[in-house]
Design a protein around this motif. Structure first.
Motif, PDB file in Angstrom:
ATOM      1  N   UNK A 236       0.828  -1.196   0.000  1.00  0.00           N
ATOM      2  CA  UNK A 236       0.000   0.000   0.000  1.00  0.00           C
ATOM      3  C   UNK A 236       0.872   1.259   0.000  1.00  0.00           C
ATOM      4  N   UNK A 237       0.578   2.221  -0.872  1.00  0.00           N
ATOM      5  CA  UNK A 237       1.319   3.486  -0.857  1.00  0.00           C
ATOM      6  C   UNK A 237       1.050   4.319   0.393  1.00  0.00           C
ATOM      7  N   UNK A 238       0.059   3.906   1.185  1.00  0.00           N
ATOM      8  CA  UNK A 238      -0.206   4.626   2.432  1.00  0.00           C
ATOM      9  C   UNK A 238       0.946   4.477   3.422  1.00  0.00           C
ATOM     10  N   UNK A 239       1.832   3.523   3.196  1.00  0.00           N
ATOM     11  CA  UNK A 239       3.019   3.406   4.040  1.00  0.00           C
ATOM     12  C   UNK A 239       3.907   4.634   3.927  1.00  0.00           C
ATOM     13  N   UNK A 240       3.694   5.434   2.880  1.00  0.00           N
ATOM     14  CA  UNK A 240       4.469   6.654   2.671  1.00  0.00           C
ATOM     15  C   UNK A 240       3.855   7.879   3.337  1.00  0.00           C
ATOM     16  N   UNK A 241       2.711   7.726   3.960  1.00  0.00           N
ATOM     17  CA  UNK A 241       2.016   8.905   4.493  1.00  0.00           C
ATOM     18  C   UNK A 241       2.848   9.689   5.510  1.00  0.00           C
ATOM     19  N   UNK A 242       3.657   9.044   6.377  1.00  0.00           N
ATOM     20  CA  UNK A 242       4.499   9.848   7.277  1.00  0.00           C
ATOM     21  C   UNK A 242       5.454  10.774   6.521  1.00  0.00           C
TER      22      UNK A 242
ATOM     23  N   UNK B 289      11.571   8.318  14.429  1.00  0.00           N
ATOM     24  CA  UNK B 289      10.847   7.259  13.711  1.00  0.00           C
ATOM     25  C   UNK B 289      10.837   7.401  12.186  1.00  0.00           C
ATOM     26  N   UNK B 290      11.233   8.574  11.661  1.00  0.00           N
ATOM     27  CA  UNK B 290      11.149   8.767  10.220  1.00  0.00           C
ATOM     28  C   UNK B 290      11.993   7.749   9.448  1.00  0.00           C
ATOM     29  N   UNK B 291      13.186   7.486   9.955  1.00  0.00           N
ATOM     30  CA  UNK B 291      14.067   6.530   9.293  1.00  0.00           C
ATOM     31  C   UNK B 291      13.389   5.166   9.174  1.00  0.00           C
ATOM     32  N   UNK B 292      12.753   4.724  10.246  1.00  0.00           N
ATOM     33  CA  UNK B 292      12.090   3.414  10.246  1.00  0.00           C
ATOM     34  C   UNK B 292      10.894   3.396   9.296  1.00  0.00           C
ATOM     35  N   UNK B 293      10.105   4.462   9.280  1.00  0.00           N
ATOM     36  CA  UNK B 293       8.949   4.506   8.385  1.00  0.00           C
ATOM     37  C   UNK B 293       9.389   4.511   6.926  1.00  0.00           C
ATOM     38  N   UNK B 294      10.480   5.208   6.645  1.00  0.00           N
ATOM     39  CA  UNK B 294      10.972   5.259   5.267  1.00  0.00           C
ATOM     40  C   UNK B 294      11.448   3.889   4.809  1.00  0.00           C
ATOM     41  N   UNK B 295      12.209   3.199   5.649  1.00  0.00           N
ATOM     42  CA  UNK B 295      12.685   1.864   5.290  1.00  0.00           C
ATOM     43  C   UNK B 295      11.508   0.896   5.140  1.00  0.00           C
ATOM     44  N   UNK B 296      10.513   1.041   5.971  1.00  0.00           N
ATOM     45  CA  UNK B 296       9.341   0.181   5.867  1.00  0.00           C
ATOM     46  C   UNK B 296       8.634   0.391   4.531  1.00  0.00           C
ATOM     47  N   UNK B 297       8.502   1.648   4.122  1.00  0.00           N
ATOM     48  CA  UNK B 297       7.866   1.938   2.838  1.00  0.00           C
ATOM     49  C   UNK B 297       8.700   1.391   1.681  1.00  0.00           C
TER      50      UNK B 297
ATOM     51  N   UNK C 206       4.544   9.341  -5.595  1.00  0.00           N
ATOM     52  CA  UNK C 206       4.938   8.513  -4.446  1.00  0.00           C
ATOM     53  C   UNK C 206       6.411   8.114  -4.550  1.00  0.00           C
ATOM     54  N   UNK C 207       6.858   7.752  -5.738  1.00  0.00           N
ATOM     55  CA  UNK C 207       8.259   7.390  -5.929  1.00  0.00           C
ATOM     56  C   UNK C 207       9.173   8.570  -5.617  1.00  0.00           C
TER      57      UNK C 207
ATOM     58  N   UNK D 176      12.481   7.640 -17.433  1.00  0.00           N
ATOM     59  CA  UNK D 176      13.138   8.943 -17.608  1.00  0.00           C
ATOM     60  C   UNK D 176      12.312  10.109 -17.086  1.00  0.00           C
ATOM     61  N   UNK D 177      11.471   9.872 -16.091  1.00  0.00           N
ATOM     62  CA  UNK D 177      10.546  10.898 -15.627  1.00  0.00           C
ATOM     63  C   UNK D 177      10.998  11.475 -14.276  1.00  0.00           C
ATOM     64  N   UNK D 178      10.371  12.582 -13.903  1.00  0.00           N
ATOM     65  CA  UNK D 178      10.654  13.225 -12.621  1.00  0.00           C
ATOM     66  C   UNK D 178       9.408  13.957 -12.170  1.00  0.00           C
ATOM     67  N   UNK D 179       9.343  14.259 -10.888  1.00  0.00           N
ATOM     68  CA  UNK D 179       8.207  14.985 -10.327  1.00  0.00           C
ATOM     69  C   UNK D 179       8.705  16.256  -9.631  1.00  0.00           C
TER      70      UNK D 179
END
Length: 279
Positions: A147-153, A182-190, A207-208, A233-236
């Motif tokens: 789920x992309x919701x893992x990126x919500x933090x 906790x940010x480091x852990x949430x990022x690795x989890x995502x 999201x990427x 070859x894209x970017x946001x």
């Protein structure tokens, strides 16, 4: 859109598209402080309610109603100040979120709309920016794998940084928090439970981009390189323009993004195992 709805009054597609357009008009008017916000909001709400009545199992009308909570900054409507079952989270449009979740569990747009509703009424009475991050952490604590919701933090933290920079309150070392829990852990989890296993065709570029930034800012360069490579070859534009200390990204964050990509790929190249015999 009104013409399409008038020509095909029995078309649900036309009806729900009309609701979508009217809600976006209301949100844009709100952001621009337009004098006709109330009129746009009423029209959008009526269109969404009609669509919900016509298609009771469709989550989209409820997403539209949830989006309109951003306009009600003083929470005058009761449905926008429902108490949360989680004691650490503030009142909000919880019932509307629940209506979407019952019809489409873990709907990405719905949870992002809720996050935006919290941001629109920033203030001590509503928990302030801390409540935004608390919401992101709470969602990530039970969102399923893939789920992309893992990126919500990460989204919540970027928004905190952006608003603080606008107010000139950012500490010179604010980026260091991405390398700490906790940010480091949430990022690795995502990274491991969304990016590595989700269907690449279902991963959004935005999201990427947020994940790439969170990994790079947290000094996880090898993982960031994987994400950057998957985006080619894209970017946001986001989150780079929102976290660029130079006046919120005078170049739209492009220079910062290119720097992060260059550093991540260089690190991955240096640390990659070499094939063949070693001297």
């Amino acid at each position: 859109m009104d013409v399409w709805a008038a020509e095909e009054p029995d078309s649900y597609d036309a009806q729900i598209m009309r609701a979508r357009v009217l809600v976006e008009r209301a949100l844009r008017a709100h952001r621009q402080h337009h004098s006709s916000v109330s009129e746009f909001e009423i029209r959008g709400r009526q269109a969404a309610q009609m669509a919900a009545h016509r298609a009771p199992h469709d989550p989209v009308p409820w997403v539209c109603l949830l989006a309109l909570a951003q306009v009600d900054v003083r929470q005058l409507r009761p449905e926008h100040r429902m108490p949360s079952r989680e004691p650490m989270l503030p009142p909000g449009p919880w019932q509307l979120l629940g209506e979407v979740h019952r019809r489409d569990p873990f709907n990405r747009e719905a949870f992002h709309r809720f996050l935006q509703a919290l941001l629109s009424r920033d203030g001590p009475a509503n928990g302030g920016l801390a409540a935004v991050f608390d919401f992101g952490r709470w969602v990530a604590s039970w969102a399923p794998a893939k789920s992309p919701l893992l990126l919500l933090p990460a989204y919540a933290q970027v928004e905190q940084c952006r608003q603080q920079m606008q107010r000139g309150r950012v500490h010179p070392l604010w980026r260091r928090q991405w390398a700490e829990d906790p940010l480091h852990a949430y990022t690795r989890n995502a990274f491991h439970h969304w990016f590595k296993i989700a269907d690449p065709a279902l991963r959004s570029l935005t999201d990427l981009s947020y994940l790439a930034y969170a990994l790079w800012a947290g000094h996880q360069f090898a993982e960031a390189a994987e994400v950057f490579t998957s985006m080619e070859p894209y970017a946001a534009r986001e989150p780079w323009s929102s976290v660029d200390e130079r006046l919120l990204g005078g170049d739209g964050g492009q220079e910062l993004m290119l720097r992060a990509r260059r550093e991540s790929l260089a690190y991955a190249h240096r640390t990659a195992p070499r094939d063949g015999p070693r001297p």
